[in-house]
Write a protein that holds these residues in place. Structure first.
Motif, PDB file in Angstrom:
ATOM      1  N   ILE A  75       0.853  -1.198   0.000  1.00 26.82           N
ATOM      2  CA  ILE A  75       0.000   0.000   0.000  1.00 26.82           C
ATOM      3  C   ILE A  75       0.887   1.246   0.000  1.00 26.82           C
ATOM      4  O   ILE A  75       2.011   1.221   0.494  1.00 26.82           O
ATOM      5  N   SER A  76       0.342   2.293  -0.579  1.00 26.51           N
ATOM      6  CA  SER A  76       0.998   3.596  -0.500  1.00 26.51           C
ATOM      7  C   SER A  76       0.520   4.274   0.776  1.00 26.51           C
ATOM      8  O   SER A  76      -0.684   4.348   1.022  1.00 26.51           O
ATOM      9  N   VAL A  77       1.450   4.733   1.559  1.00 26.97           N
ATOM     10  CA  VAL A  77       1.083   5.417   2.800  1.00 26.97           C
ATOM     11  C   VAL A  77       1.599   6.851   2.718  1.00 26.97           C
ATOM     12  O   VAL A  77       2.765   7.127   2.967  1.00 26.97           O
ATOM     13  N   PHE A  78       0.698   7.723   2.301  1.00 22.68           N
ATOM     14  CA  PHE A  78       0.968   9.154   2.237  1.00 22.68           C
ATOM     15  C   PHE A  78      -0.049   9.838   3.145  1.00 22.68           C
ATOM     16  O   PHE A  78      -0.752   9.178   3.899  1.00 22.68           O
ATOM     17  N   GLY A  79      -0.188  11.112   3.039  1.00 24.59           N
ATOM     18  CA  GLY A  79      -1.122  11.857   3.871  1.00 24.59           C
ATOM     19  C   GLY A  79      -2.551  11.349   3.808  1.00 24.59           C
ATOM     20  O   GLY A  79      -3.283  11.389   4.790  1.00 24.59           O
ATOM     21  N   HIS A  80      -2.965  10.826   2.657  1.00 18.75           N
ATOM     22  CA  HIS A  80      -4.347  10.349   2.526  1.00 18.75           C
ATOM     23  C   HIS A  80      -4.632   9.156   3.434  1.00 18.75           C
ATOM     24  O   HIS A  80      -5.780   8.842   3.698  1.00 18.75           O
ATOM     25  N   ALA A  81      -3.602   8.481   3.874  1.00 17.47           N
ATOM     26  CA  ALA A  81      -3.803   7.251   4.628  1.00 17.47           C
ATOM     27  C   ALA A  81      -3.917   7.453   6.131  1.00 17.47           C
ATOM     28  O   ALA A  81      -4.349   6.554   6.838  1.00 17.47           O
ATOM     29  N   TYR A  82      -3.496   8.573   6.625  1.00 17.99           N
ATOM     30  CA  TYR A  82      -3.426   8.734   8.068  1.00 17.99           C
ATOM     31  C   TYR A  82      -4.754   9.164   8.673  1.00 17.99           C
ATOM     32  O   TYR A  82      -5.318  10.175   8.298  1.00 17.99           O
ATOM     33  N   GLY A  83      -5.210   8.373   9.627  1.00 17.64           N
ATOM     34  CA  GLY A  83      -6.364   8.744  10.424  1.00 17.64           C
ATOM     35  C   GLY A  83      -5.876   9.159  11.799  1.00 17.64           C
ATOM     36  O   GLY A  83      -4.678   9.308  12.032  1.00 17.64           O
ATOM     37  N   ASP A  84      -6.790   9.327  12.716  1.00 14.44           N
ATOM     38  CA  ASP A  84      -6.397   9.728  14.061  1.00 14.44           C
ATOM     39  C   ASP A  84      -5.599   8.652  14.789  1.00 14.44           C
ATOM     40  O   ASP A  84      -4.626   8.940  15.459  1.00 14.44           O
ATOM     41  N   ALA A  85      -6.034   7.400  14.650  1.00 15.59           N
ATOM     42  CA  ALA A  85      -5.384   6.345  15.419  1.00 15.59           C
ATOM     43  C   ALA A  85      -4.923   5.171  14.558  1.00 15.59           C
ATOM     44  O   ALA A  85      -4.424   4.194  15.074  1.00 15.59           O
ATOM     45  N   ASP A  86      -5.122   5.252  13.250  1.00 15.95           N
ATOM     46  CA  ASP A  86      -4.725   4.135  12.395  1.00 15.95           C
ATOM     47  C   ASP A  86      -4.390   4.654  10.996  1.00 15.95           C
ATOM     48  O   ASP A  86      -4.281   5.849  10.782  1.00 15.95           O
ATOM     49  N   PHE A  87      -4.249   3.751  10.059  1.00 17.81           N
ATOM     50  CA  PHE A  87      -3.926   4.132   8.689  1.00 17.81           C
ATOM     51  C   PHE A  87      -5.132   4.667   7.929  1.00 17.81           C
ATOM     52  O   PHE A  87      -4.998   5.127   6.810  1.00 17.81           O
ATOM     53  N   GLY A  88      -6.307   4.552   8.484  1.00 13.15           N
ATOM     54  CA  GLY A  88      -7.507   4.995   7.789  1.00 13.15           C
ATOM     55  C   GLY A  88      -8.264   3.819   7.205  1.00 13.15           C
ATOM     56  O   GLY A  88      -7.730   2.729   7.031  1.00 13.15           O
ATOM     57  N   ASN A  89      -9.527   4.050   6.904  1.00 13.43           N
ATOM     58  CA  ASN A  89     -10.400   2.973   6.437  1.00 13.43           C
ATOM     59  C   ASN A  89      -9.912   2.300   5.167  1.00 13.43           C
ATOM     60  O   ASN A  89      -9.985   1.083   5.033  1.00 13.43           O
ATOM     61  N   TYR A  90      -9.435   3.071   4.193  1.00 16.72           N
ATOM     62  CA  TYR A  90      -9.028   2.468   2.928  1.00 16.72           C
ATOM     63  C   TYR A  90      -7.795   1.583   3.104  1.00 16.72           C
ATOM     64  O   TYR A  90      -7.727   0.494   2.537  1.00 16.72           O
ATOM     65  N   CYS A  91      -6.848   2.028   3.881  1.00 16.67           N
ATOM     66  CA  CYS A  91      -5.674   1.189   4.163  1.00 16.67           C
ATOM     67  C   CYS A  91      -6.093  -0.070   4.916  1.00 16.67           C
ATOM     68  O   CYS A  91      -5.654  -1.176   4.592  1.00 16.67           O
TER      69      CYS A  91
END
Length: 150
Positions: A121-137
């Motif tokens: 997976i690409s982990v850029f700004g779009h991936a960061y949530g408050d406590a995890d990588f975010g729903n899509y990740c």
């Protein structure tokens, strides 16, 4: 030069695909077979493990890849590399892990367990949530856990 300078490295390589330029269609037709075969010869000559991301960020809106065309092109590349006797490549199915192109389901781009060794997976700004990588990740990671070979 870098491979010779660092004898214990693993190589990460990628083949880019963009839908609006008909890369997938041209790949499936064999337009790039000569280049893929040259890549195969080089890969074998490295005598190193290679992680190959084919059509990385396939689901990203910026790449505009239609799932069925992507899967056919991905499989064509893997089949050709295998026919060329390359056995030091691990095939990586690499998601953008964000809002998918045309809201297609992630699974619609999956070429199958026989064609995927690793999920990336690409982990850029779009991936960061408050406590995890975010729903899509998280969706990509959960999908990977469900596959038999991963």
């Amino acid at each position: 030069m870098l491979i010779d300078s660092f004898p214990n490295i693993v190589i990460q390589s990628a083949m880019w695909m963009v839908g609006k330029w008909d890369i997938t269609k041209k790949t499936k037709k064999g337009d790039y077979d000569k280049v893929i075969k040259q890549y195969a010869a080089w890969a074998k000559s490295t005598n190193r493990p290679i992680y190959l991301r084919i059509g990385y960020e396939f689901d990203g809106p910026h790449n505009q890849l239609e799932p069925k065309k992507y899967v056919k092109a991905y499989k064509h590349i893997v089949d050709l590399l295998r026919e060329e006797g390359v056995n030091n490549i691990a095939f990586v199915w690499h998601s953008y892990a964000s809002i998918p192109f045309k809201n297609y389901k992630l699974s619609s781009w999956y070429p199958g367990d026989d064609y995927v060794d690793w999920v990336g997976i690409s982990v850029f700004g779009h991936a960061y949530g408050d406590a995890d990588f975010g729903n899509y990740c998280n969706n990509v990671l959960e999908f990977a856990k469900q596959q038999k070979n991963l």
